[in-house]
Motif scaffolding. Sequence first.
Motif, mmCIF file in Angstrom:
data_model
loop_
_atom_site.group_PDB
_atom_site.id
_atom_site.type_symbol
_atom_site.label_atom_id
_atom_site.label_comp_id
_atom_site.label_asym_id
_atom_site.label_seq_id
_atom_site.Cartn_x
_atom_site.Cartn_y
_atom_site.Cartn_z
ATOM 1 N N GLY A 12 0.800 -1.217 0.000
ATOM 2 C CA GLY A 12 0.000 0.000 0.000
ATOM 3 C C GLY A 12 0.833 1.267 0.000
ATOM 4 O O GLY A 12 0.293 2.362 0.086
ATOM 5 N N SER A 13 2.137 1.144 -0.100
ATOM 6 C CA SER A 13 2.979 2.331 -0.035
ATOM 7 C C SER A 13 2.852 3.157 -1.307
ATOM 8 O O SER A 13 2.671 2.623 -2.393
ATOM 9 N N GLY A 14 2.901 4.458 -1.159
ATOM 10 C CA GLY A 14 2.813 5.351 -2.302
ATOM 11 C C GLY A 14 1.396 5.734 -2.673
ATOM 12 O O GLY A 14 1.170 6.325 -3.716
ATOM 13 N N ARG A 15 0.430 5.417 -1.840
ATOM 14 C CA ARG A 15 -0.964 5.730 -2.138
ATOM 15 C C ARG A 15 -1.576 6.628 -1.080
ATOM 16 O O ARG A 15 -2.782 6.587 -0.848
ATOM 17 N N GLY A 18 -4.307 9.338 -2.453
ATOM 18 C CA GLY A 18 -5.563 8.696 -2.816
ATOM 19 C C GLY A 18 -6.327 8.196 -1.606
ATOM 20 O O GLY A 18 -7.559 8.307 -1.545
ATOM 21 N N ASN A 19 -5.605 7.650 -0.629
ATOM 22 C CA ASN A 19 -6.252 7.187 0.587
ATOM 23 C C ASN A 19 -6.845 8.337 1.383
ATOM 24 O O ASN A 19 -7.937 8.208 1.950
ATOM 25 N N THR A 22 -10.018 9.584 -0.468
ATOM 26 C CA THR A 22 -11.101 8.626 -0.280
ATOM 27 C C THR A 22 -11.670 8.724 1.128
ATOM 28 O O THR A 22 -12.891 8.725 1.321
#
Length: 79
Positions: A12-15, A18-19, A22
Motif C-alpha cells: 500500500g505504499s505510495g498511495r 488517494g487514501n 477517499t
Amino acid sequence: MYSNGKNVTHSGSGRLAGNLITFAVFFVLFVAAIYSLSFWTLENAWLPTIACFVLTLLAFAVPMTFMGRGDSHEVSAQK
C-alpha cells in the motif's frame, strides 16, 4: 514475503494522497448523514431518516464492499 518478485509487505505504499481523498469523501458522507438528523421532527420524520440511512449506507457499505477488495484475489502458485 515476496510474490512475483515484489515485496507484498509494503503493497500500500505510495498511495497516501488517494487514501486521504477517499477517506475525506466518505467521512463527509458520514457527517452529512448525522447532520441530516438535525432536521428530524415528529411532523417530518421520514425524509431525514431515509436520508440518514442512505448516506450511512454509502459511507460504510461502499468502502467495505467495493474498495476493500484489493487483497481478495487468489495468489497464483509460484513455479
